[in-house]
Design a protein around this motif. Structure first.
Motif, short mmCIF file in Angstrom:
data_model
loop_
_atom_site.label_atom_id
_atom_site.label_comp_id
_atom_site.label_asym_id
_atom_site.label_seq_id
_atom_site.Cartn_x
_atom_site.Cartn_y
_atom_site.Cartn_z
N THR A 139 0.83 -1.21 0.00
CA THR A 139 0.00 0.00 0.00
C THR A 139 0.87 1.26 0.00
N THR A 140 2.05 1.18 0.60
CA THR A 140 2.97 2.32 0.57
C THR A 140 3.45 2.57 -0.85
N THR A 141 3.81 1.49 -1.55
CA THR A 141 4.24 1.61 -2.95
C THR A 141 3.11 2.20 -3.78
N LEU A 142 1.90 1.69 -3.60
CA LEU A 142 0.74 2.18 -4.33
C LEU A 142 0.53 3.67 -4.08
N LYS A 143 0.58 4.08 -2.82
CA LYS A 143 0.34 5.49 -2.48
C LYS A 143 1.43 6.38 -3.08
N LEU A 144 2.69 5.93 -2.99
CA LEU A 144 3.79 6.71 -3.60
C LEU A 144 3.57 6.90 -5.10
N MET A 145 3.16 5.84 -5.77
CA MET A 145 2.96 5.93 -7.21
C MET A 145 1.75 6.80 -7.56
N GLN A 146 0.73 6.79 -6.72
CA GLN A 146 -0.42 7.68 -6.94
C GLN A 146 0.01 9.14 -6.77
N ILE A 147 0.82 9.41 -5.76
CA ILE A 147 1.33 10.77 -5.54
C ILE A 147 2.20 11.19 -6.72
N MET A 148 3.05 10.27 -7.18
CA MET A 148 3.92 10.58 -8.32
C MET A 148 3.09 10.90 -9.56
N HIS A 149 1.97 10.21 -9.73
CA HIS A 149 1.08 10.48 -10.86
C HIS A 149 0.49 11.88 -10.74
N GLU A 150 0.07 12.23 -9.54
CA GLU A 150 -0.49 13.57 -9.30
C GLU A 150 0.55 14.66 -9.57
N LYS A 151 1.80 14.40 -9.23
CA LYS A 151 2.89 15.36 -9.43
C LYS A 151 3.32 15.44 -10.90
N GLY A 152 2.96 14.42 -11.69
CA GLY A 152 3.38 14.41 -13.08
C GLY A 152 4.69 13.67 -13.32
N LEU A 153 5.16 12.93 -12.33
CA LEU A 153 6.40 12.18 -12.49
C LEU A 153 6.20 10.88 -13.27
N VAL A 154 5.00 10.33 -13.19
CA VAL A 154 4.68 9.10 -13.92
C VAL A 154 3.35 9.27 -14.66
N LYS A 155 3.21 8.47 -15.71
CA LYS A 155 1.94 8.39 -16.45
C LYS A 155 1.28 7.08 -16.05
#
Length: 129
Positions: A44-60
């Protein structure tokens, strides 16, 4: 969405970006499995980090299928150059020479003969130009 070229990724975000730069495309599960090789982290930590990264524009994120597929939206080389420039300014007073001397003189990360050869080739090329 924020412009990714001005976003400074956190250490954890950089670890995820490294995985995505290597793999190209990956699910949260795949990224999580890679992270577990080097650190104790919950899914869940990995998932949350990736969701935050998506919001920041770091990942698609491709949401067209049930399992979302992620990829880095920031360029590896651009990110490295940006972070290196910041580090040279903040830690070495703008001196790339001090950075190189510190890196090559570091007992914890000795350069291999192959790396030294690459460095010498780069220096030779720089002298020619």
């Amino acid at each position: 969405m924020a412009n990714p070229k001005y976003i400074k990724p956190t250490e954890s975000e950089l670890e995820i970006l490294q995985i995505l730069w290597h793999k190209g495309l990956a699910t949260v599960r795949e990224v999580h499995e890679e992270l577990c090789h080097t650190k104790d982290i919950g899914y869940t930590t990995t998932l949350k980090l990736m969701q935050i990264m998506h919001e920041k524009g770091l990942v698609k994120r491709d949401e067209s299928m049930r399992t979302h597929i992620y990829q880095a939206s920031v360029n590896k080389e651009h990110t490295q150059k940006h972070l290196l420039s910041k580090m040279i300014e903040s830690l070495f007073g703008g001196s790339s020479t001090q950075l190189v001397l510190q890196a090559l003189g570091n007992d914890n990360h000795k350069a291999t003969p192959e790396e030294l050869e690459q460095i010498q080739k780069l220096l030779d090329d720089l002298k020619k130009n």
